[in-house]
Write a protein that holds these residues in place. Structure first.
Motif, PDB file in Angstrom:
ATOM      1  N   ILE A 170       4.402  -4.232   0.352  1.00  0.00           N
ATOM      2  CA  ILE A 170       4.703  -2.827   0.606  1.00  0.00           C
ATOM      3  C   ILE A 170       4.440  -2.045  -0.677  1.00  0.00           C
ATOM      4  N   LYS A 192      10.186  -0.077   4.233  1.00  0.00           N
ATOM      5  CA  LYS A 192       8.786  -0.458   4.435  1.00  0.00           C
ATOM      6  C   LYS A 192       7.819   0.707   4.275  1.00  0.00           C
ATOM      7  N   VAL A 193       8.331   1.920   4.232  1.00  0.00           N
ATOM      8  CA  VAL A 193       7.474   3.094   4.110  1.00  0.00           C
ATOM      9  C   VAL A 193       8.295   4.197   3.457  1.00  0.00           C
ATOM     10  N   GLY A 203       3.397   2.171   1.866  1.00  0.00           N
ATOM     11  CA  GLY A 203       3.582   1.512   3.150  1.00  0.00           C
ATOM     12  C   GLY A 203       3.195   0.059   3.027  1.00  0.00           C
ATOM     13  N   ARG A 204       3.029  -0.576   4.162  1.00  0.00           N
ATOM     14  CA  ARG A 204       2.693  -1.991   4.180  1.00  0.00           C
ATOM     15  C   ARG A 204       1.183  -2.169   4.080  1.00  0.00           C
ATOM     16  N   GLU A 205       0.748  -2.993   3.112  1.00  0.00           N
ATOM     17  CA  GLU A 205      -0.683  -3.209   2.928  1.00  0.00           C
ATOM     18  C   GLU A 205      -1.283  -3.801   4.196  1.00  0.00           C
ATOM     19  N   GLU A 229      -1.691  -2.215   6.974  1.00  0.00           N
ATOM     20  CA  GLU A 229      -1.324  -1.406   8.123  1.00  0.00           C
ATOM     21  C   GLU A 229      -2.087  -0.079   8.086  1.00  0.00           C
ATOM     22  N   ASN A 242      -1.899   3.268   7.266  1.00  0.00           N
ATOM     23  CA  ASN A 242      -1.035   4.107   6.443  1.00  0.00           C
ATOM     24  C   ASN A 242      -1.583   5.523   6.389  1.00  0.00           C
ATOM     25  N   HIS A 301      -6.333   5.033  -1.266  1.00  0.00           N
ATOM     26  CA  HIS A 301      -5.455   3.873  -1.103  1.00  0.00           C
ATOM     27  C   HIS A 301      -5.578   2.933  -2.297  1.00  0.00           C
ATOM     28  N   GLY A 320      -0.852  -1.077  -0.840  1.00  0.00           N
ATOM     29  CA  GLY A 320       0.034  -0.363   0.076  1.00  0.00           C
ATOM     30  C   GLY A 320       0.426   1.015  -0.422  1.00  0.00           C
ATOM     31  N   SER A 329       3.487   4.019   8.218  1.00  0.00           N
ATOM     32  CA  SER A 329       2.830   2.732   8.007  1.00  0.00           C
ATOM     33  C   SER A 329       2.948   1.976   9.314  1.00  0.00           C
TER      34      SER A 329
END
Length: 540
Positions: free
Chosen positions: A130, A213-214, A232-234, A236, A238, A260, A263, A284
């Motif tokens: 994350i 998580k975000v 956020g979660r890598e 995903e 985002n 980016h 994450g 995310s």
């Protein structure tokens, strides 16, 4: 008779003794000339880009490649004021692990500082992380978060780089096999990083479990642009959404406006309205962050930006009776010889009744005098010293524009007052530049504060430095030839920001018909017309 002869000899010997001792009693009260000494150029082995030289701070900053041994850096070239000596020279080997002081000497000594920056690109990625890893270089630690439900039973490092390119990790190239020690809500491991014969370090890596998580790290709200720093979660989807406060529908930020880094991501939100409150959130996958509120700034413009208001005749000022000065020129200095280097012209204009005319010329009587560039600047002409000026650059300002725009006509003259900066017979150079500065400002003798103080006297020369520590945004236009057509043409200068979160305290806007006017060099036939100088606050 004999006594008289003895007395005469005694007197003669006394006079001779006085004459011999007299030179030892004479003092040399003539002062040495004051000559400021500068480092004018420098390169070192493994350097990236050009050295940044700040005359105001007496500082040189160089950037080194990450594979350079910072404790043993060879000087390739070293240039200083003619006639001066220095405590280092070409081929010297310097330890730049701390700032290095150099003394320049002629009639006086001046201490300069040389600083070497070295950015080692570091990466620590694990599957499903994350946001991005946080590196604590001084502690030699790196930390990354993963979702709590993922657990610490199967940590997969997908990328690792803690030293210069080519470093080994636990004696191996690439990602080594790591033994993780679990400590409740986190796990840790040790990595030995080695490179060449000068790096041998032990780093500690941490993987932490988190419920978050975000989220949003920070929002930098300008006037019509905002920068939203989220995580956020890598792996995903985002992104970011925003809306005016009180509105129902969310507006998704286009993917083209997102950058980016694992994450971590930054959303650039454009086409906002000034002085308006917005709400933003990041997502995310299917999860959304908490909402964050921000308010945009004001759309400020330079005062008298169309140059319709003037007062006085010699000198001519760029404000009306009863108004306060915002723009100033070199007229206060040139008017002592009965000339204004900056005037108005009704023949060329974009709107209104007139434009501003900057006319470079020789100011003096007969051969006695100096070349003066036609100029205008946001600030104030503070004082005349002999035939030299002291100027204060920068007016109070709080907004963060994206561009300086306006209308210009430039007649590029052939240099007839040349020197060491630009030779006779060359085309003259015109310039317009804009800068934003932060901080409290530089104080003058009268207590006024400015972005910088300009001094044109050779022994005290102090000019604007776009690399000064208080300058965080800058843009310029250089004119090497005359503009096309008979009238004024549009121009725009985009500001290049060092950071999005620095807060403006002053703005600097400067235009000159002769680039080297500060050195009294240029063409007496160069002219520049300006009109409708405004600021833009959006990106296309």
């Amino acid at each position: 008779m004999e006594n008289n002869m003895i007395k005469d000899i005694t007197v003669r010997l006394a006079l001779l003794l006085i004459l011999c001792l007299l030179p030892a009693c004479i003092k040399n009260d003539l002062p040495y000339p004051t000559v400021k000494l500068y480092i004018t150029g420098m390169t070192v082995e493994g350097q990236v880009g050009d050295a940044i030289i700040s005359n105001e701070e007496r500082k040189v900053t160089v950037e080194l490649e990450e594979t350079v041994n910072k404790a043993k850096v060879k000087v390739n070239t070293f240039e200083i004021t003619e006639g001066a000596t220095a405590t280092i020279a070409k081929d010297s080997v310097i330890d730049f692990t701390t700032p290095y002081d150099v003394t320049l000497s002629l009639y006086q000594d001046y201490t300069w500082t040389i600083e070497a920056n070295q950015n080692i690109s570091r990466v620590f990625n694990v599957a499903g992380q994350i946001g991005s890893a946080i590196f604590y270089q001084e502690l030699r630690e790196a930390s990354v978060n993963i979702p709590k439900e993922k657990g610490l039973g199967n940590i997969e490092v997908t990328d690792l780089k803690l030293g210069p390119e080519g470093s080994t990790y636990n004696g191996a190239s690439g990602i080594p096999t790591l033994e993780w020690e679990k400590k409740g809500a986190f796990a840790m491991t040790k990595v030995r990083v080695a490179y060449s014969d000068f790096i041998d370090e032990e780093w500690t890596l941490y993987v932490n479990l988190t419920d978050v998580k975000v989220g949003i790290n920070r929002v930098d709200a300008w006037t019509k642009v905002a920068w939203i720093d989220g995580f956020g979660r890598e792996g995903e989807n985002n992104g970011c959404e925003y809306k005016k406060e009180g509105d129902t529908d969310w507006i998704k930020v286009e993917d083209s406006e997102l950058t980016h880094d694992g994450g971590k991501f930054i959303a650039r939100v454009v086409h906002l309205q000034a002085n308006t409150t917005y709400v933003c959130r990041v997502f995310s996958g299917d999860e959304y962050s908490e909402e964050v509120t921000f308010t945009t700034g004001s759309e400020l413009q330079p005062e008298n930006y169309s140059f319709e208001y003037t007062s006085g005749t010699s000198p001519l000022y760029l404000y009306a009776e009863g108004q306060e000065m915002w723009w100033d020129t070199g007229n206060k200095g040139s008017s002592t010889m009965g000339k204004n280097v900056t005037t108005v012209d009704t023949d060329y204009k974009h709107t209104g009744n007139q434009s501003l005319l900057l006319s470079s010329q020789f100011v003096g009587i007969g051969s006695i005098g100096k070349f003066a560039a036609g100029n205008v600047f946001a600030g104030k002409y503070l004082k005349t010293e002999g035939t030299d000026g002291i100027l204060g650059f920068g007016r109070p300002f709080i907004s963060r524009p994206t561009k300086l725009k306006g209308y210009i006509k430039y007649n590029c003259g052939v240099v007839d007052k040349g020197g060491d900066k630009i030779a006779n017979g060359q085309n003259d150079i015109g310039t317009v530049y804009v800068a934003l500065t932060d901080g409290d400002g530089v104080a003058y003798d009268d207590g006024s504060k400015w972005s910088c103080i300009i001094k044109t006297k050779e022994k005290d020369r102090q000019l604007f430095d776009k690399n000064a520590s208080n300058v965080f945004a800058y843009g310029e236009m250089i004119l090497n030839e005359s503009t096309q057509g008979d009238g004024l043409i549009p121009f725009e200068i985009e500001l290049d920001y060092k950071a999005t979160d620095r807060v403006t305290t002053r703005i600097v806007i400067v235009a000159s018909a002769s680039y080297y006017g500060d050195f009294f060099q240029g063409s007496t036939s160069s002219k520049m017309w300006l009109d409708d100088i405004t600021l833009e606050y959006d990106y296309e």
